[in-house]
Design a protein around this motif. Structure first.
Motif, short mmCIF file in Angstrom:
data_model
loop_
_atom_site.label_atom_id
_atom_site.label_comp_id
_atom_site.label_asym_id
_atom_site.label_seq_id
_atom_site.Cartn_x
_atom_site.Cartn_y
_atom_site.Cartn_z
N GLN A 91 0.82 -1.10 -0.22
CA GLN A 91 0.07 0.33 -0.10
C GLN A 91 1.32 0.99 0.32
O GLN A 91 1.11 2.10 -0.64
CB GLN A 91 -0.72 -0.01 1.20
CG GLN A 91 -1.41 1.55 0.64
CD GLN A 91 -3.08 1.34 2.49
OE1 GLN A 91 -3.28 0.42 3.09
NE2 GLN A 91 -3.09 2.39 2.99
N GLU A 111 -7.84 4.48 -0.92
CA GLU A 111 -7.81 3.17 -1.61
C GLU A 111 -9.39 3.30 -1.97
O GLU A 111 -9.32 2.58 -2.72
CB GLU A 111 -8.31 2.09 -0.84
CG GLU A 111 -9.00 1.45 0.36
CD GLU A 111 -8.57 0.06 1.51
OE1 GLU A 111 -8.98 0.13 1.33
OE2 GLU A 111 -7.16 0.76 1.29
N LYS A 145 -5.46 2.58 -10.49
CA LYS A 145 -5.80 1.99 -9.56
C LYS A 145 -7.76 2.06 -9.03
O LYS A 145 -8.10 2.66 -9.57
CB LYS A 145 -5.07 2.54 -8.38
CG LYS A 145 -5.70 1.91 -6.86
CD LYS A 145 -5.27 2.88 -5.29
CE LYS A 145 -5.99 3.89 -4.86
NZ LYS A 145 -7.11 4.31 -5.18
N PHE A 152 -8.33 -2.82 -3.38
CA PHE A 152 -8.32 -2.05 -4.45
C PHE A 152 -7.41 -3.31 -5.35
O PHE A 152 -6.60 -4.31 -4.78
CB PHE A 152 -7.74 -0.93 -4.38
CG PHE A 152 -6.61 -0.52 -3.66
CD1 PHE A 152 -5.14 -0.90 -4.47
CD2 PHE A 152 -6.09 -0.70 -1.93
CE1 PHE A 152 -3.98 -0.56 -3.61
CE2 PHE A 152 -4.83 -0.28 -1.06
CZ PHE A 152 -3.50 -0.50 -2.35
#
Length: 204
Positions: A91, A111, A145, A152
């Motif tokens: 992340q 996210e 993303k 995600f």
């Protein structure tokens, strides 16, 4: 002490200066922590890109859930077996890649939002597993993303910025009838040519 008792504004000045010093130290520590986090995130990113190059991959696929992160590479149009990675480090890596110019990249990361970015990574030196030779590539990442339930997904396309060049039509290996059809199409004053096919099969 007598002077401070008779001049309260002196005490106030000392307190203000002390408060400023404490805040300055706090900001410096925060800045150093952010810099360490950024360096760690970029090191992770470079390691992932290096591994992708060693696999001769065209794309990096990342999926993050509430408890874990998995990583796959797309090689010759097919996805490799997924690899389990640490959620926090992945992340942080994605956050740094999406907000490369921001000092508070991790705080800005969300996210649950769709996000995209294109960044150039440091030159990557790796061993090409097909030729067993050491190579150095300048890679640009096109990152997308998208949110998913509980996490995600990220897709990153690897683009070699040093090998982009114009290739003669006759060197593409097209059948002769298709090549002639293409040349006729190029002569038209306007129009559009669509190139379609599976991922990783040479459309670019």
């Amino acid at each position: 002490i007598v002077e401070w008792e008779t001049k309260p504004h002196v005490i106030k000045e000392y307190v203000n200066e002390a408060s400023k010093s404490i805040k300055s130290v706090g900001r410096r520590k925060d800045s150093e922590a952010e810099e360490r986090a950024r360096n760690s995130a970029l090191q992770t990113l470079n390691a992932v890109v290096k591994e992708a190059l060693e696999e001769n991959a065209s794309d990096i696929h990342i999926e993050v859930t509430r408890t874990k992160a998995t990583l796959k590479y797309r090689v010759s149009g097919r996805l490799t077996k997924e690899q389990l990675r640490g959620r926090d480090s992945i992340q942080l890596m994605v956050a740094a890649a999406l907000s490369a110019q921001s000092d508070d990249f991790n705080a800005l990361f969300n996210e649950h939002q769709v996000d995209a970015n294109t960044i150039d990574v440091d030159p990557i030196t790796f061993v090409n597993r097909e030729t067993n030779k050491t190579e150095t590539r300048n890679i640009r990442l096109r990152i997308q993303k998208t949110p998913r339930h509980g996490g995600f997904r990220v897709t990153a396309r690897l683009q070699d910025t040093c090998t982009a060049k114009q290739i003669p039509l006759e060197s593409l290996g097209l059948d002769l009838d298709i090549e002639l059809m293409m040349r006729e199409a190029f002569k038209q004053p306007h129009g559009i040519i669509l190139l379609s096919g599976p991922v990783g099969q040479g459309k670019t």
